[in-house]
Design a protein around this motif. Structure first.
Motif, PDB file in Angstrom:
ATOM      1  N   SER A 160       0.853  -1.198   0.000  1.00  0.00           N
ATOM      2  CA  SER A 160       0.000   0.000   0.000  1.00  0.00           C
ATOM      3  C   SER A 160       0.885   1.243   0.000  1.00  0.00           C
ATOM      4  CB  SER A 160      -0.893   0.007   1.238  1.00  0.00           C
ATOM      5  OG  SER A 160      -0.108   0.175   2.405  1.00  0.00           O
ATOM      6  N   GLY A 161       0.308   2.361  -0.401  1.00  0.00           N
ATOM      7  CA  GLY A 161       1.056   3.615  -0.360  1.00  0.00           C
ATOM      8  C   GLY A 161       1.563   3.920   1.032  1.00  0.00           C
ATOM      9  N   THR A 162       0.741   3.632   2.041  1.00  0.00           N
ATOM     10  CA  THR A 162       1.114   3.862   3.435  1.00  0.00           C
ATOM     11  C   THR A 162       2.342   3.051   3.830  1.00  0.00           C
ATOM     12  OG1 THR A 162      -1.192   4.267   3.979  1.00  0.00           O
ATOM     13  CG2 THR A 162       0.272   3.783   5.818  1.00  0.00           C
ATOM     14  N   SER A 163       2.428   1.808   3.372  1.00  0.00           N
ATOM     15  CA  SER A 163       3.555   0.961   3.753  1.00  0.00           C
ATOM     16  C   SER A 163       4.846   1.363   3.039  1.00  0.00           C
ATOM     17  CB  SER A 163       3.247  -0.510   3.494  1.00  0.00           C
ATOM     18  OG  SER A 163       3.159  -0.773   2.115  1.00  0.00           O
ATOM     19  N   LEU A 164       4.720   2.062   1.912  1.00  0.00           N
ATOM     20  CA  LEU A 164       5.914   2.480   1.179  1.00  0.00           C
ATOM     21  C   LEU A 164       6.533   3.738   1.767  1.00  0.00           C
ATOM     22  CD1 LEU A 164       4.608   1.863  -2.442  1.00  0.00           C
ATOM     23  CD2 LEU A 164       6.236   0.462  -1.154  1.00  0.00           C
ATOM     24  N   ALA A 165       5.702   4.732   2.035  1.00  0.00           N
ATOM     25  CA  ALA A 165       6.181   5.995   2.614  1.00  0.00           C
ATOM     26  C   ALA A 165       4.981   6.841   3.009  1.00  0.00           C
ATOM     27  CB  ALA A 165       7.045   6.766   1.617  1.00  0.00           C
ATOM     28  N   ALA A 166       5.147   7.634   4.028  1.00  0.00           N
ATOM     29  CA  ALA A 166       4.042   8.457   4.530  1.00  0.00           C
ATOM     30  C   ALA A 166       3.529   9.439   3.480  1.00  0.00           C
ATOM     31  CB  ALA A 166       4.484   9.216   5.778  1.00  0.00           C
ATOM     32  N   ASP A 167       4.413   9.889   2.590  1.00  0.00           N
ATOM     33  CA  ASP A 167       3.974  10.857   1.577  1.00  0.00           C
ATOM     34  C   ASP A 167       3.402  10.188   0.326  1.00  0.00           C
ATOM     35  OD1 ASP A 167       6.494   9.909   0.873  1.00  0.00           O
ATOM     36  OD2 ASP A 167       7.158  11.813   0.054  1.00  0.00           O
ATOM     37  N   LEU A 168       3.265   8.862   0.327  1.00  0.00           N
ATOM     38  CA  LEU A 168       2.674   8.155  -0.809  1.00  0.00           C
ATOM     39  C   LEU A 168       1.256   7.659  -0.524  1.00  0.00           C
ATOM     40  CD1 LEU A 168       5.720   6.142  -2.167  1.00  0.00           C
ATOM     41  CD2 LEU A 168       4.706   8.234  -3.085  1.00  0.00           C
ATOM     42  N   THR A 169       0.670   8.118   0.571  1.00  0.00           N
ATOM     43  CA  THR A 169      -0.731   7.783   0.819  1.00  0.00           C
ATOM     44  C   THR A 169      -1.586   8.525  -0.195  1.00  0.00           C
ATOM     45  OG1 THR A 169      -1.084   9.593   2.369  1.00  0.00           O
ATOM     46  CG2 THR A 169      -0.308   7.499   3.302  1.00  0.00           C
ATOM     47  N   LEU A 170      -2.756   7.996  -0.497  1.00  0.00           N
ATOM     48  CA  LEU A 170      -3.620   8.645  -1.475  1.00  0.00           C
ATOM     49  C   LEU A 170      -3.994  10.068  -1.067  1.00  0.00           C
ATOM     50  CD1 LEU A 170      -5.000   8.409  -4.180  1.00  0.00           C
ATOM     51  CD2 LEU A 170      -6.957   7.370  -3.015  1.00  0.00           C
ATOM     52  N   PRO A 171      -4.339  10.332   0.199  1.00  0.00           N
ATOM     53  CA  PRO A 171      -4.649  11.724   0.570  1.00  0.00           C
ATOM     54  C   PRO A 171      -3.465  12.678   0.358  1.00  0.00           C
ATOM     55  CG  PRO A 171      -5.489  10.214   2.226  1.00  0.00           C
ATOM     56  CD  PRO A 171      -4.643   9.407   1.299  1.00  0.00           C
ATOM     57  N   LYS A 172      -2.259  12.233   0.660  1.00  0.00           N
ATOM     58  CA  LYS A 172      -1.079  13.096   0.474  1.00  0.00           C
ATOM     59  C   LYS A 172      -0.821  13.339  -1.008  1.00  0.00           C
ATOM     60  CE  LYS A 172       0.558  13.491   4.730  1.00  0.00           C
ATOM     61  NZ  LYS A 172       1.234  14.526   5.410  1.00  0.00           N
ATOM     62  N   LEU A 173      -0.977  12.304  -1.835  1.00  0.00           N
ATOM     63  CA  LEU A 173      -0.800  12.481  -3.272  1.00  0.00           C
ATOM     64  C   LEU A 173      -1.834  13.450  -3.827  1.00  0.00           C
ATOM     65  CD1 LEU A 173      -0.047   8.823  -4.383  1.00  0.00           C
ATOM     66  CD2 LEU A 173       1.560  10.738  -4.316  1.00  0.00           C
ATOM     67  N   ARG A 174      -3.066  13.318  -3.366  1.00  0.00           N
ATOM     68  CA  ARG A 174      -4.119  14.212  -3.846  1.00  0.00           C
ATOM     69  C   ARG A 174      -3.826  15.671  -3.508  1.00  0.00           C
ATOM     70  NH1 ARG A 174      -9.330  10.369  -2.532  1.00  0.00           N
ATOM     71  NH2 ARG A 174      -9.446   9.456  -4.600  1.00  0.00           N
ATOM     72  N   GLN A 175      -3.146  15.929  -2.400  1.00  0.00           N
ATOM     73  CA  GLN A 175      -2.785  17.304  -2.044  1.00  0.00           C
ATOM     74  C   GLN A 175      -1.811  17.898  -3.062  1.00  0.00           C
ATOM     75  OE1 GLN A 175      -1.202  17.122   1.934  1.00  0.00           O
ATOM     76  NE2 GLN A 175      -3.212  16.881   2.874  1.00  0.00           N
ATOM     77  N   CYS A 176      -1.006  17.073  -3.682  1.00  0.00           N
ATOM     78  CA  CYS A 176      -0.012  17.544  -4.654  1.00  0.00           C
ATOM     79  C   CYS A 176      -0.601  17.739  -6.046  1.00  0.00           C
ATOM     80  CB  CYS A 176       1.126  16.541  -4.755  1.00  0.00           C
ATOM     81  SG  CYS A 176       2.046  16.317  -3.231  1.00  0.00           S
ATOM     82  N   TRP A 177      -1.706  17.076  -6.333  1.00  0.00           N
ATOM     83  CA  TRP A 177      -2.302  17.160  -7.662  1.00  0.00           C
ATOM     84  C   TRP A 177      -3.125  18.435  -7.787  1.00  0.00           C
ATOM     85  CZ3 TRP A 177      -4.471  11.549  -7.118  1.00  0.00           C
ATOM     86  CH2 TRP A 177      -3.430  10.640  -7.260  1.00  0.00           C
ATOM     87  N   PRO A 178      -3.129  19.003  -8.971  1.00  0.00           N
ATOM     88  CA  PRO A 178      -3.954  20.218  -9.155  1.00  0.00           C
ATOM     89  C   PRO A 178      -5.441  19.867  -9.035  1.00  0.00           C
ATOM     90  CG  PRO A 178      -2.956  19.527 -11.239  1.00  0.00           C
ATOM     91  CD  PRO A 178      -2.419  18.634 -10.163  1.00  0.00           C
ATOM     92  N   SER A 179      -6.177  20.732  -8.384  1.00  0.00           N
ATOM     93  CA  SER A 179      -7.625  20.500  -8.256  1.00  0.00           C
ATOM     94  C   SER A 179      -8.310  20.933  -9.532  1.00  0.00           C
ATOM     95  CB  SER A 179      -8.191  21.254  -7.063  1.00  0.00           C
ATOM     96  OG  SER A 179      -7.968  22.634  -7.219  1.00  0.00           O
ATOM     97  N   GLN A 180      -9.454  20.317  -9.777  1.00  0.00           N
ATOM     98  CA  GLN A 180     -10.173  20.630 -11.019  1.00  0.00           C
ATOM     99  C   GLN A 180     -11.440  21.359 -10.739  1.00  0.00           C
ATOM    100  OE1 GLN A 180     -10.470  17.456 -13.806  1.00  0.00           O
ATOM    101  NE2 GLN A 180      -8.571  16.539 -13.120  1.00  0.00           N
TER     102      GLN A 180
END
Length: 54
Positions: A34-54
């Motif tokens: 899972s993203g969580t098990s790989l790194a704290a910044d690879l969780t889906l919520p953290k990734l979504r913060q980096c993506w531009p909102s539409q």
């Protein structure tokens, strides 16, 4: 890659997991990470913060 959806909203993506094609356990099953098990910044919520909102 496989996605994880909400039990109450099957169209709501709440997580993901990734695997390498040849990464298997002793029984021959794919080992998923899972993203969580790989790194704290690879969780889906953290990734979504980096993506531009539409």
């Amino acid at each position: 890659m496989r996605t994880r959806t909400s039990a109450t909203g099957p169209n709501q993506l709440i997580g993901y997991a990734v695997a390498l094609p040849d990464d298997r356990n002793a029984a021959g099953d794919t080992i998923w990470y899972s993203g969580t098990s790989l790194a704290a910044d690879l969780t889906l919520p953290k990734l979504r913060q980096c993506w531009p909102s539409q």
